[in-house]
Structures are given as structure tokens and as C-alpha cells.
Write a protein that holds these residues in place. Structure first.
Motif: not given
Ligand code: MG
Ligand code: ADP
Length: 647
Positions: A45, A135-136, A294-295
Motif C-alpha cells: 500500500t 487495494d485490500e 490487514t489494513s
Molecule cells: Mg496494505
């Protein structure tokens, strides 16, 4: 000594992804769509957008990176701004609902998936972007799932656009297939072994087990930070208070344990604290929602305590009921959570459940969500046939039907399912269709000024009134002041009064303090109100005020929320007018415990021990027929006695 920025820049090179930079860039150049899988914390990210910027992609357009969560978008943008060495909101910025921290200069833009969905309404080909990163992707939020289909289409007409689907889990195959066999790239992560321990105290209350486990780790395990997964703000606050008390009872010095909460509504200033390393000799205890699954990567975690629950959105298409439910996590989530302890060295995960009892994966949100908002967005994008939309996993057909029916009843769609003028106006507001209809509907009742205030106050959530544990009676008395004079008037009107009184005192913080009102929430309401005001202008609704005509205000509320009407029953509970369902006035409502109104309209239902109506206001049943003639019939509002059960 080094500045924060210098340190952050040096740390970039230590991330697992660093060694794959060139290969990644080459693959992105050669493949229009790329699926990237990498362990949480490998640098996906924060690094990929920077690599792309360094490689010149921002000369052709912005790099957009979506996040399912607001906090993640904000926090990651702020980290990247620091690494690049620019002010947040300049070259690197973020955009979340009601908060745009970007400028003309912004080339790397983090945003919630919902915001990108909204951007598609005004920029259908995403012309200002050169790269979009979803993302994610494994989170499979409703907006992310819709985005998959929409960006897939955009990519077909924009060969220059690059699309990256990034995921923390191995669901990648499915993503690849969906994107016409897109290439998959695996970023090997650093992963240390994690010892998984199962434990169960004979405690009915798992929060107590959490506290005992923290204490035990602190007393018996080597130094290293602890991450606890909880379901929401309330749980986090409870554990924080009780843990502090327990530590004091044990005579632990305050300096030994540093408690850091992290959840969506946490004020921005406090969010950064979670990333600060603990002082030498002390131990950090992070109390997080599954935002830390996970973020967000929090470094230095050696111990994870996982009670095995999370809060998910659940929708019953039959009754149109939506609630946040505390549910067991999936096996995939359990693995992710455990993995958080093994990033910088061997870790330990304390599971308060048996992993055998878990389902393998979570059901995508699209299959358990209210689809009204999404269907309206799709219609506005010109997508007529929502049943044959290219869903990765299609929602149940009856959920789509229910959404269409509601939008028709609200006047957003016509009988052919085409979007109406009202619908187009509603789409302008980044809120749920019922709320946007309330705003648009206020034009007719000449009270748009009052209605946008109410809408803004409702959008803040339930954090307006402050109720400290040791001053509950005082706080409740202060709150009831906003209801006096017009008994049974309801929560919506009380919220309006709070705002107007605050405004009269020149938005005073002291006034908030004296009245047990959270000034931060009020400031947020003011920001939201300003934006709603701008949108009202944009669609050409005049700002009209009708402060003394409460009936007009209530009718405007009903114009959006007529499906949320309930009728008093003999035993003091309520029954939804069109559904065989019993609901209750929320204990936090000003209508709780006072002489009951026969008919109520409510803002939302929350499920705790019962189905509670949050924010309720009294109304007249004949208004239902006047406002929603296609939805209600006379027999719905007739004063029928409860019928005897028929055999
Ligand atoms: Mg990430
Ligand atoms: P991934 O997306 O692969 O899970 P990230 O790019 O989010 O990884 O994180 C990489 C590293 O960047 C983390 O291990 C952490 O050290 C650091 N980091 C990310 N966000 C922040 C932040 N807000 N504050 C401090 N460090 C951060």
C-alpha cells in the motif's frame, strides 16, 4: 539526529517489497491488469504508488489507491506524505466521505472504495488517472465488488490505464480469472513462526478473558507489544477502562503499559499514537478493530489476542432490515490475525475459540447488504439491467428486487426502472437513498435548512451526546433539556435544537462541555452540513426555513424514511407498519420511558439485546398515505384491533 521523514525514507528500503521494485514496474508496464498478492506489512500500500510515481506514471495522470476503510486511507496517506517529504494534501492526499484532503497538486491519492465509486459518476472513464489500485481486494466490500466490474470496463476503453488488484490473501486466483486471466504476482513476505495457543477461561464474558490474558502475558512473557482484536469502539473502551483499573490494582506502574486504541471513529490526532514505538522497558497494548487485520500494519507486535469475533453488516432482504452483527470470524481471518504477531520475530497468538468451529471464508458483503445505494449509483451510471451486471459474486436476486422496489417507492426510479429527476438529485448526495430523499424532499416542505442540519447530525453517528460513567444523571438531565416544551417531539428535532443552540453560542466549545455534548462531533456535523449545503446549491434547491412548523419538518423526514415507520402495540413495544416485526425505542432516545407516541418514524435499527430504533420521532399515520401512496394503503394505518389468531 534524523527527522521523522528521513527515518521513514530509510525504512522504505528495509521493506520486503523493496527487492522486487524493478520486476514489479516491468510487469505493470507489460500488463494492463496485474493481481498482486503479498503478506500484510510487505509494503504494497505504501510503496507501490511511490514506485509508480518515481517511474513517471504521474506525468500521465494520478495514481488512485482505494481502501475499504476510512482510517486506513488517512493513515496510509499521511505515512506516504512523510516518506515522500511533502505536506499531506499536496502531492500525496486522501479522499474519504465528507473529507477531501487533496489539492490541484495531488498525484498520489488514497481514497475509500466508496469515493472512487462516486468519482465514476462524474468521470466515467477515470480520465484523470493513469493507474488505479484496488487495494485490500480480499475484503470484498460492497463498493470494492462494484468497482471490480466498473474498472474492468474502463480498462477496455482506456488501454493506457493500468489496473492493479492487490490482496493480502490467496483469493488471487479468483481475481485473476475475473479479470480475464490477469497475471498474478506474489511478493514473498517475511514471516516468522507463530505459536498458536488455544485458551478458554471459565468466564461467560470474553472481554474478561482478554484482560486476564493481557495481564498474564505482561507478567510472564518477554517484552514485546500486544495486539488485541475487538469488535468495535464500545468494546475497546470497556477493555481500556477495565485494563487500566486492573493494572492499578496490581500495582503496575503506569509507565509499564501503554494502551493504544484504534478504530474508525478515533480522532485523527490519537490515531498516530498506535504507530509510535513503546518507550524502552514498556509494553504497548493495541486495542483494535479488524482494521488491524490487514489494513494497517503495526510494527513490533509479538503477541496477538484474538477472541474470534468481528462486526459485520447483515441485511435481510425479506424484511428490509439491516443490522451490525457480532459474528465469528472466518478461518482466513484467524490466520491473518495470528500472522500479525510474526512480522518482526517469532510470535504468539492466543485464540479464545476453537479454529475448527470457523467457516473457511467470509461471505462477500454484496451478498449480505442493502443494495439500494449501489443500485441507484449503477442506474445513474446508465446501467439499466442490474440483474445481468458483471458481478464477481452476484447478490441474491431478491436483494436486488428489494432495492429496486425501495428506489421506486422513494421516487428515484420510474415504473420502467429508469432513474428519475428526483433520483438524479438524490445521487448527488454521498449518503443512503433514504437520507438523500429526505434532503431532496425537504424542498416541498420548505424546510431544507432544518433538514440538512438534521441530516448532518444523523451522519455523525451516535456520538453527539456525552455520557461519562460517573455523571450519567447530570448528562441525561442536560440532554432532556433539548426535548422540553414539546413533549414526544423526538430525537430528530432534539438534534436540530442542539445544533441551533450551539450555533447561537457561536459554536462554543464551552457550551458543548456544559451541556454534555461532544464538541468534536459537533464540528464534524458542521463540516458535513457545509458540504450538504453546497450540494443543495448545486442541484438548485433553495435554502428555506420553517423552524416553527414541526409538522413540515417531520413530513420531510418521512419523505425519505416512510419505510421506517412503526406503530405502538398493547404491550408498549412497536411493530413495523409493513413487516411483522417487533421493535423497541432505544434507551438513549428522548422518547424512552415517556408516555408513548402511537406512531413513530425511526432513523435506523440497532440490534443489541433487542431490535432498537435509534433516533425516533412521532408522526401521524395519514401522512404515510399522503407521502407514500404507492407504498402504504389505508388498511396499513387503520386502527385495527389485534386479530385473534386464525387456525
Ligand atoms: Mg496494505
Ligand atoms: P502492506 O500494504 O503490504 O500491508 P504497508 O505498505 O501498509 O504494507 O506497510 C508497510 C510498512 O509501512 C509497515 O510495516 C509499517 O512499518 C509502515 N507504515 C505503514 N503505515 C504507517 C503509518 N501510518 N505510520 C507508521 N508506519 C507505517
Amino acid at each position: 539526529s534524523k527527522t521523522v521523514g528521513e527515518k521513514a525514507r530509510e525504512e522504505r528500503e528495509l521493506l520486503p517489497i523493496h527487492g522486487y521494485r524493478e520486476e514489479l514496474l516491468k510487469l505493470i508496464e507489460e500488463n494492463q491488469v496485474l493481481v498482486i498478492v503479498g503478506e500484510t506489512g510487505s509494503g504494497k500500500t505504501t510503496q507501490i504508488p511511490q514506485y509508480l510515481q518515481e517511474a513517471g506514471y504521474t506525468k500521465r495522470g494520478k495514481i488512485g489507491c482505494t481502501q475499504p476503510r476510512r482510517v486506513a486511507a488517512m493513515s496510509v496517506a499521511s505515512r506516504v506524505a512523510q516518506e515522500v517529504g511533502v505536506k499531506l494534501g499536496h502531492e500525496v492526499g486522501y479522499s474519504i466521505r465528507f473529507e477531501d484532503c487533496t489539492s490541484e497538486k495531488t498525484v498520489v491519492k488514497y481514497m475509500t472504495d466508496g469515493m472512487l465509486l462516486r468519482e465514476l459518476l462524474t468521470e466515467p472513464k477515470l480520465d484523470s488517472y493513469s493507474v488505479i489500485i484496488i487495494d485490500e481486494a480480499h475484503e470484498r466490500t460492497l463498493s470494492t465488488d462494484i468497482l471490480f466490474a466498473l474498472v474492468k470496463d474502463v480498462a477496455k476503453v482506456r488501454p493506457d490505464l493500468r489496473l492493479i488488484i492487490s490482496s493480502a490473501t490467496l483469493e488471487a486466483k479468483k481475481f485473476s480469472e475475473y479479470f480475464d486471466s490477469a497475471r498474478i504476482y506474489l511478493i514473498p513476505g517475511r514471516r516468522y513462526p507463530v505459536e498458536k495457543l488455544f485458551r478458554k477461561w471459565p468466564e461467560p464474558d470474553y472481554l474478561e478473558t482478554v484482560i486476564r490474558t493481557v495481564v498474564q502475558i505482561h507478567q510472564t512473557e518477554p517484552i514485546g507489544d500486544i495486539l488485541v482484536f475487538l469488535t468495535g469502539q464500545e468494546e475497546i473502551e470497556t477493555v481500556e477502562t477495565n485494563l487500566k483499573r486492573r493494572m492499578m490494582d496490581l500495582g503496575t506502574k503506569g509507565s509499564e503499559i501503554i494502551i493504544c486504541p484504534i478504530y474508525s471513529n478515533l480522532p485523527t490526532e490519537l490515531q498516530a499514537k498506535v504507530f509510535e514505538p513503546a518507550r524502552k522497558g514498556s509494553r504497548k497494548v493495541v486495542l483494535a478493530t479488524n482494521i488491524a487485520e490487514t489494513s494497517l500494519t503495526i510494527d513490533g507486535i509479538k503477541y496477538v489476542i484474538d477472541p474470534g469475533y468481528c462486526k459485520i453488516n447483515s441485511y435481510n432482504p425479506r424484511t428490509g432490515m439491516e443490522s451490525l452483527l457480532v459474528t465469528p470470524i472466518s478461518k482466513a481471518s484467524a490466520e491473518q490475525r495470528a500472522g500479525r504477531s510474526g512480522r518482526t520475530g517469532p510470535g504468539k497468538c492466543f485464540r479464545l475459540y476453537n479454529v475448527k468451529d470457523l467457516e473457511p471464508t467470509t461471505i462477500p458483503e454484496i451478498q449480505r447488504a442493502n443494495l439500494a445505494s449501489v443500485v441507484l449509483t449503477l442506474k445513474s451510471l446508465g446501467i439499466q439491467d442490474v440483474f445481468n451486471f458483471d458481478f464477481m459474486d452476484p447478490p441474491p436476486a431478491n436483494a436486488l428486487l428489494k432495492a429496486l422496489e425501495l428506489l421506486y417507492a422513494l421516487g428515484a426510479l420510474d415504473e420502467n426502472g429508469e432513474i428519475t429527476k428526483v433520483g438524479e438529485r438524490m445521487v448527488e448526495f454521498p449518503v443512503d437513498p433514504m437520507l438523500s430523499k429526505m434532503i431532496v424532499g425537504s424542498e416541498k416542505y420548505k424546510c431544507s435548512k432544518e433538514i440538512i442540519t438534521i441530516a448532518a447530525m444523523l451522519s455523525v453517528g451516535n456520538s453527539i451526546f456525552y455520557r461519562p460513567k460517573n455523571k450519567q444523571v447530570l448528562a441525561d438531565t442536560a440532554r432532556m433539556n433539548f426535548y422540553v416544551g414539546t413533549e414526544n417531539v423526538g430525537d430528530h428535532i432534539a438534534l436540530l435544537r442542539v445544533y441551533n443552540d450551539w450555533k447561537e453560542r457561536n459554536y462554543s466549545t464551552e457550551w458543548c462541555y456544559d451541556n454534555y455534548i461532544q464538541s468534536k462531533s459537533m464540528k464534524r456535523a458542521r463540516d458535513i452540513r457545509d458540504q450538504l449545503l453546497g450540494l443543495l446549491n448545486k442541484i438548485g434547491i433553495e435554502l428555506t426555513s420553517n423552524p416553527n412548523d414541526l409538522d413540515a419538518i417531520k413530513k420531510a423526514i418521512l419523505a425519505g424514511f416512510f419505510p421506517h415507520s412503526a406503530k405502538l402495540q398493547k404491550n408498549g413495544s412497536y411493530r413495523r407498519v409493513k413487516e411483522p416485526q417487533t421493535v423497541y425505542v432505544h434507551p438513549n432516545s428522548g422518547l424512552f420511558g415517556v408516555s408513548p407516541s402511537k406512531w413513530l418514524v425511526y432513523h435506523e435499527l440497532v440490534l443489541t439485546t433487542k431490535e432498537y430504533m435509534r433516533h425516533t420521532t412521532e408522526m401521524k399515520p395519514e401522512w404515510l398515505i399522503e407521502i407514500a401512496p404507492h407504498y402504504y394503503e389505508l388498511k396499513d394505518i387503520e386502527d385495527t384491533r389485534p386479530k385473534k389468531k386464525q387456525r
